[in-house]
Design an enzyme around this catalytic site. Sequence first.
Site, short mmCIF file in Angstrom:
data_model
loop_
_atom_site.label_atom_id
_atom_site.label_comp_id
_atom_site.label_asym_id
_atom_site.label_seq_id
_atom_site.Cartn_x
_atom_site.Cartn_y
_atom_site.Cartn_z
CE1 TYR A 148 -3.69 2.46 0.51
CE2 TYR A 148 -2.43 3.29 2.37
CZ TYR A 148 -3.47 3.43 1.48
OH TYR A 148 -4.29 4.53 1.54
CG ASP A 243 5.62 3.82 1.26
OD1 ASP A 243 5.77 4.50 2.30
OD2 ASP A 243 4.50 3.58 0.76
CE LYS A 271 0.54 5.82 7.59
NZ LYS A 271 -0.85 5.60 7.86
C1 LIG Z 1 3.21 2.28 3.59
C2 LIG Z 1 2.30 3.46 3.36
N1 LIG Z 1 2.58 4.33 2.39
C3 LIG Z 1 1.82 5.42 2.16
C4 LIG Z 1 0.70 5.66 2.92
C5 LIG Z 1 -0.15 6.85 2.63
O1 LIG Z 1 0.01 7.81 3.62
P1 LIG Z 1 -1.14 8.91 3.86
O2 LIG Z 1 -2.32 8.18 4.41
O3 LIG Z 1 -0.52 9.88 4.82
O4 LIG Z 1 -1.43 9.52 2.54
C6 LIG Z 1 0.36 4.78 3.94
C7 LIG Z 1 -0.83 5.03 4.78
O5 LIG Z 1 -1.30 4.22 5.54
C8 LIG Z 1 1.17 3.64 4.17
O6 LIG Z 1 0.85 2.73 5.12
#
Ligand SMILES: Cc1ncc(COP(=O)(O)O)c(C=O)c1O
Length: 434
Positions: A148, A243, A271
């Site tokens: 994700y 990521d 986050k």
């Molecule tokens: C691994 C990962 N990347 C990107 C995101 C996206 O972040 P945001 O919700 O701040 O857009 C998330 C969100 O849960 C995530 O778990």
Amino acid sequence: MPPAEPGRRWDTQALLATAERCLAGGALHHLTALPPEARVVLVRGRGSRVWDSDGREYIDYYLGSASLVLGHAHPEVLAAVRAQEEQGTQFFELTPAAIQLAERLTQVVPCAERVKFANSGSEATAAALKLARAHTGRDHVLKFEGAYHGTHDWAVWGALHRAPIAYPRAEADSMGVPRGLGDYVLVAPYNDLATASAQIRAHRHQLAAVMMEPLLGNVRPAPGFLEGVRAVTAEYGIPLIFDEVVSGFRLALGGAQEYYGVVPDLTALGKSLGGGYPIGAIAGRAALFDSVTPAAVARGRFAMYTGTFSGNPVSCAAALATLDVLQRPGTYARLHDLGQSLANGLRDISRRLGVPTFVINEGPMVDLWFTDRPVTSYPAIWAADAARSRTFKLGLMRRGIWSPPGLKMFLSLAHTDEDIARTLEAGEAAMNAL
Ligand SMILES: Cc1ncc(COP(=O)(O)O)c(C=O)c1O
């Protein structure tokens, strides 16, 4: 612990009815929406606890979607935010907080020679891909099955399917995404280095980037997997993007790249960095940022990169205060110990009750699958009993443990040993009731 907002009364049913009428789907996030009987309105968070509008207290293991590694309303974060607010809340120009935070990131994140700010993890992963495409002049991206990366159009491929796919083709996980984009987003199996490397090699002239969650949700990288992906991308000059929106500042101060010792070319952050305030960041090798410099603009060949609130001083001040706390000695040992205690306790309970589970804890992240097989790949998750898992999580929530179904559990520095003990009591009761 004081009650939620003493003296203030909320009409929960009226609030929920208004949400139903005015918010699409009656919820903020439809993927994590709770069933009607478990719907609550949260009114307060302090440390490891949250309270709902009926005054119920929960030990919080979701922490604002993993964004509160210090816990709710940490006093040093609040003080830094208030001090910044006194000076102004938004400028769209350089501020000491943004400059200091950029410098701090270059000091603590192994790949970070340069930094740009964003407002969320999704923005950061989208921007990282854009920088990689601008740098290489190529269009394709390879990502991993089950990963994700947020909700933008390049991210929502091959992350939610529940049946085998023909790598590297995957379906879009979302409606509203141009179908043609599927020609550019290739999907490979996580923890299968032979298949992933073969895909990377076969598409080496088209790939602008390989993007991965170093820890796939809560599936641990097999020994050599990250190193192998790093080696094959380096061999072909393909930027590797980690990521680290979840793993950053959580597994270690320098994130998964520090923890596993594998350094990507670019990383997306978010986050935990913001200590509960909205933030995202892209950090990486200087050359990958060449398209977003004044020189690139002067040449007339540049990548569009701007955002009204990117580098917002309040978020940057909150992030600096968060990093100040995280940089103190013992922080990560404590976070990892907490994760270990919770996971060991859950393992003990399932052993004693004879309920087969696979409990994983990678540092302060814990997940539990109802299965008798180890979960070492995305398809292995399909064999686990998702309905049981949901019932268990709802059982935890009824017992005062905030851990929504389908999502892993996160620890913060605010959690105590007593919190863990109470959680394990609730866990035993919830598992017994299955
Ligand atoms: C691994 C990962 N990347 C990107 C995101 C996206 O972040 P945001 O919700 O701040 O857009 C998330 C969100 O849960 C995530 O778990």
